[in-house]
Scaffold this motif. Structure first.
Motif, PDB file in Angstrom:
ATOM      1  N   GLY A 117       0.781  -1.228   0.000  1.00 13.43           N
ATOM      2  CA  GLY A 117       0.000   0.000   0.000  1.00 13.43           C
ATOM      3  C   GLY A 117       0.811   1.275   0.000  1.00 13.43           C
ATOM      4  N   LYS A 118       2.100   1.178  -0.297  1.00  8.91           N
ATOM      5  CA  LYS A 118       2.947   2.371  -0.349  1.00  8.91           C
ATOM      6  C   LYS A 118       2.771   3.063  -1.694  1.00  8.91           C
ATOM      7  CE  LYS A 118       5.155   1.768   3.568  1.00  8.91           C
ATOM      8  NZ  LYS A 118       5.099   2.670   4.664  1.00  8.91           N
ATOM      9  N   LEU A 119       2.538   4.355  -1.651  1.00 12.92           N
ATOM     10  CA  LEU A 119       2.397   5.146  -2.863  1.00 12.92           C
ATOM     11  C   LEU A 119       3.787   5.596  -3.304  1.00 12.92           C
ATOM     12  CD1 LEU A 119       0.056   6.122  -4.623  1.00 12.92           C
ATOM     13  CD2 LEU A 119       0.048   8.221  -3.306  1.00 12.92           C
ATOM     14  N   LEU A 120       4.137   5.297  -4.537  1.00 10.79           N
ATOM     15  CA  LEU A 120       5.450   5.632  -5.082  1.00 10.79           C
ATOM     16  C   LEU A 120       5.315   6.743  -6.110  1.00 10.79           C
ATOM     17  CD1 LEU A 120       6.546   1.946  -5.780  1.00 10.79           C
ATOM     18  CD2 LEU A 120       7.033   3.296  -3.734  1.00 10.79           C
ATOM     19  N   THR A 121       6.296   7.628  -6.141  1.00 17.10           N
ATOM     20  CA  THR A 121       6.312   8.675  -7.149  1.00 17.10           C
ATOM     21  C   THR A 121       7.725   8.834  -7.684  1.00 17.10           C
ATOM     22  OG1 THR A 121       5.663  10.956  -7.692  1.00 17.10           O
ATOM     23  CG2 THR A 121       6.701  10.606  -5.541  1.00 17.10           C
ATOM     24  N   ALA A 122       7.813   9.379  -8.866  1.00 18.14           N
ATOM     25  CA  ALA A 122       9.086   9.731  -9.483  1.00 18.14           C
ATOM     26  C   ALA A 122       8.888  11.085 -10.132  1.00 18.14           C
ATOM     27  CB  ALA A 122       9.487   8.696 -10.529  1.00 18.14           C
TER      28      ALA A 122
END
Length: 140
Positions: A117-122
């Motif tokens: 459930g971790k939201l990842l962004t780049a």
């Protein structure tokens, strides 16, 4: 179809088949306005059977970029490149901002819900020796 010939950037789906999409720049806005923090875009939604996407009032922000939904369909998350934050909205009351991240040292772009459930962004570096310094391009 997004109204007024505007272009969507990212799209995500809910368990019921409805969609949300980001439009970073509504008609008449430029990217330098978004990077200066002006609300230039928003989230638009589509439900099965609808003819077109409609803007979700209350989701206006500077350069609405990546978007993701929660597995249970209760929330959606938007990367605002202009704010350099990720915003969480309620799907049952989209105009209700639930929470926001701290301000990133990058300009967030893509979003993905990863394991656990971790939201990842780049995103893009604010200052980069090859691409330049975004802060210097804010004059208009």
């Amino acid at each position: 179809m997004i109204p007024d010939g505007m272009e969507a950037n990212s799209v995500a789906s809910f368990p019921d088949g409805s969609l949300v999409a980001t439009v970073p720049l509504h008609t008449g806005f430029a990217i330098n306005e978004a990077l200066a923090g002006r609300p230039t875009g928003a989230v638009h939604s589509w439900t099965p059977g609808a003819d077109a996407f409609v803007q979700i009032e209350g989701t206006e922000m500077p350069y609405a970029n990546g978007i993701e939904t929660s597995p249970d369909g209760r929330e959606f998350y938007v990367a605002s490149s202009g704010l350099r934050q990720v915003l969480a909205f309620s799907n049952s009351n989209p105009a209700r901002l639930l929470r926001r991240s701290s301000t990133f040292s990058i300009i967030p772009d893509n979003l993905h819900l990863g394991r656990g459930g971790k939201l990842l962004t780049a995103g893009m570096a604010v200052a980069d020796s090859v691409c330049g310094d975004v802060a210097l391009s804010l004059e208009f």
